[in-house]
Write an enzyme that holds these catalytic residues in place. Structure first.
Site, PDB file in Angstrom:
ATOM      1  N   MET A  79       0.823  -1.212   0.000  1.00 27.62           N
ATOM      2  CA  MET A  79       0.000   0.000   0.000  1.00 27.62           C
ATOM      3  C   MET A  79       0.861   1.268   0.000  1.00 27.62           C
ATOM      4  O   MET A  79       2.066   1.222   0.203  1.00 27.62           O
ATOM      5  CB  MET A  79      -0.917  -0.003   1.215  1.00 27.62           C
ATOM      6  CG  MET A  79      -1.913  -1.158   1.245  1.00 27.62           C
ATOM      7  SD  MET A  79      -2.923  -1.190   2.746  1.00 27.62           S
ATOM      8  CE  MET A  79      -3.921   0.304   2.531  1.00 27.62           C
ATOM      9  N   HIS A  80       0.203   2.387  -0.250  1.00 24.46           N
ATOM     10  CA  HIS A  80       0.723   3.747  -0.034  1.00 24.46           C
ATOM     11  C   HIS A  80       1.785   4.215  -1.021  1.00 24.46           C
ATOM     12  O   HIS A  80       2.084   5.412  -1.085  1.00 24.46           O
ATOM     13  CB  HIS A  80       1.310   3.905   1.382  1.00 24.46           C
ATOM     14  CG  HIS A  80       0.475   3.340   2.476  1.00 24.46           C
ATOM     15  ND1 HIS A  80      -0.807   3.759   2.716  1.00 24.46           N
ATOM     16  CD2 HIS A  80       0.745   2.375   3.395  1.00 24.46           C
ATOM     17  CE1 HIS A  80      -1.291   3.080   3.746  1.00 24.46           C
ATOM     18  NE2 HIS A  80      -0.377   2.233   4.171  1.00 24.46           N
ATOM     19  N   ASP A 238      -2.687  -4.924   0.309  1.00 23.95           N
ATOM     20  CA  ASP A 238      -2.253  -6.239   0.788  1.00 23.95           C
ATOM     21  C   ASP A 238      -2.913  -6.660   2.091  1.00 23.95           C
ATOM     22  O   ASP A 238      -3.239  -7.837   2.274  1.00 23.95           O
ATOM     23  CB  ASP A 238      -0.732  -6.304   0.902  1.00 23.95           C
ATOM     24  CG  ASP A 238      -0.114  -5.181   1.723  1.00 23.95           C
ATOM     25  OD1 ASP A 238      -0.861  -4.348   2.279  1.00 23.95           O
ATOM     26  OD2 ASP A 238       1.127  -5.124   1.805  1.00 23.95           O
TER      27      ASP A 238
END
Length: 494
Positions: A79-80, A238
């Protein structure tokens, strides 16, 4: 026979599963790729490496099956991370990853100048250095020409979906971690986009995790030997994908992930604020919501100690001398902040540290301290959940670290919860394949799919005496970071 591909775009490797409609894993493949650390606390990857890993990995995954039976593909992913494309959809710069710590100044600006209450009102969350919005502010300041060239802002797994379908898309579970999404109302926040100097047109279209984004581009389908009618679903971040893969899809369910990072994931049917710095309030891949605590270095701490310091990959041998009577009685403590920390301390300056070393400290004591330190740090997030009235009595457990029976025992007793280990260990990739099945119409909902497919191989219950010993040890651990916090600031200044 119908097949579904679940892909987990991790930090160190891409994991691919081939799963049939009954949930049986037919084949699995892993392809690694490097992480670049151009400066201390920086973490980057080249999206071209992800794509190469996928194209090569799928060929191996499907080498012995009828490729015409592949119906859909789903992605879970780290992520991110910030992936930026120019007007020709070329990658402008390496992706800045979730564990990158360069944005301390931008994160402080968002939290302290813009204000935490304002951020929460727009996104339900405060700023963390790993989130995408602070990265955009960093680019705007430090790489203005690159920033001006941005046409599309994407997340890692969504770049893969784009390469497969030609569609700029994301979904709510991953978008929630950008600090650009109005999580409660499941829409982009115009206010946050303006704060970051971007427009809505630069953000991808939003989907539910199980919705079809499109089908394979003809050229990609031809290269992979697949039908161009293969569906690609939006997938999930995830942690949400892992929750699906472990069956944590109903209100009150909890999943713990012990991978590169460590997460506490609690499912909710309705939106709930996360409580400031402690817990993230995100969307779930089932169309609902969840609260999550995330520590940046979990199983990666054990990998670092064993491989980089002790120069061994035999993790089991390193744990062999940790006898049951040693549990809860270790005189050595470890702060697992190798990349700074997110939940619940939100401190990019924090670093890893052994405390309590003596002349009789052994190698096994240090290994044990690392395993316990990660468990204690996860307990920190669990305590914040309990503080807002959430009772967790049982949880599923997944991730590479979950393969260690010793670590299972330590976690169950540090947290005081019963842990269930899913039969299929590859949570994010399995969850991604399940989302692909829902998108293909095999199951009507994510909950139905999980009820049919997710089973468990073992269960670890806490022992009252050991839990009491770990309670005393945790009370010592929780005093360490506050006492040492200022030291990390001094280390940064040097």
């Amino acid at each position: 026979m119908a097949y579904y591909i679940g892909a987990d775009l991790g930090t160190s490797a891409l994991k691919l599963l081939l799963v049939d409609a009954s949930g049986v894993v037919v084949n699995s493949v892993s392809r690694s790729y490097p992480v670049q650390y151009p400066r201390p606390a920086w973490s980057e990857q080249h999206p071209a490496d992800w794509w190469a890993a996928f194209m090569d990995g799928v060929q191996a995954l499907l080498s012995e099956v009828d490729r015409t039976a592949v119906r859909a593909i789903g992605f879970g992913g780290q992520m991110h991370g910030l992936v930026v494309l120019d007007e020709s959809d070329a990658v402008i710069r390496p992706a800045i990853l979730w564990n990158d710590g360069r944005t301390a100044e931008e994160t402080a600006y968002l939290n302290d100048t813009v204000g935490r209450e304002v951020l929460v009102s727009h996104t339900a969350n405060v700023a963390f250095a790993g989130f995408t919005a602070p990265k955009l502010l960093w680019m705007q300041k430090h790489e203005p020409e690159n920033f001006k060239a941005i046409r599309k802002i994407m997340l890692p797994k969504d770049y893969m979906t784009y390469r497969l379908t030609g569609v700029h898309a994301t979904e709510y579970s991953d978008a929630a971690g950008m600090l650009l999404l109005d999580v409660e109302h499941r829409r982009w926040s115009e206010e946050m986009a303006a704060l970051c100097g971007i427009t809505a047109a630069q953000l991808p279209r939003l989907f539910e995790s199980y919705e079809a984004v499109g089908t394979l581009l003809p050229a990609v389908a031809a290269e992979l030997g697949l039908s161009p009618e293969v569906t690609v679903v939006a997938g999930a971040g995830d942690n949400a994908a892992a929750a699906v893969g472990t069956g944590a899809v109903n209100a009150g369910d909890c999943n713990l992930s012990l991978g590169t990072s460590g997460t506490l994931f609690i499912v909710s049917d309705t939106f709930a604020a996360g409580g400031g710095d402690a817990l993230h309030a995100f969307c779930h891949a089932n169309g609902a919501y969840h609260l999550m605590g995330c520590m940046l270095s979990a199983a990666s701490c054990n990998k670092w100690l064993c491989e980089d310091i002790l120069h061994t990959t035999d993790y089991a041998a390193e744990q062999a001398d940790i006898s049951p009577e040693k549990l809860g009685n270790n005189h050595v403590f470890f702060l697992p902040y190798l990349m700074g920390e997110r939940s619940p301390i939100n401190d990019t300056d924090a670093r890893g540290m052994f405390i309590g070393m003596r002349a009789d400290t052994t190698r096994a004591d240090m290994v044990q301290a690392v395993l316990e330190g990660v468990a204690f740090a996860l307990r920190d997030s669990l305590e914040r959940a309990r503080a807002v009235g959430i009772a967790v009595q049982e949880s599923t457990l997944c991730g590479g670290g979950a393969r260690s029976p010793l670590w299972q025992t330590i976690l169950a007793n540090v947290l005081g919860v019963t842990l269930r280990m899913p039969t299929v260990e590859e949570g994010p990739a399995y969850g991604a394949s399940m989302l692909a099945m829902v998108g293909d119409g095999v199951y009507p909902t994510v909950q139905d799919c999980a009820a049919k497919l997710v089973t468990f191989r073992t269960c670890v219950k806490p022992d009252a005496a050991l839990t009491a010993r770990y309670e005393r040890a945790y009370q010592k651990f929780r005093h360490l970071y506050p006492a040492i916090k200022q030291v990390f600031t001094v280390l940064k200044e040097d």
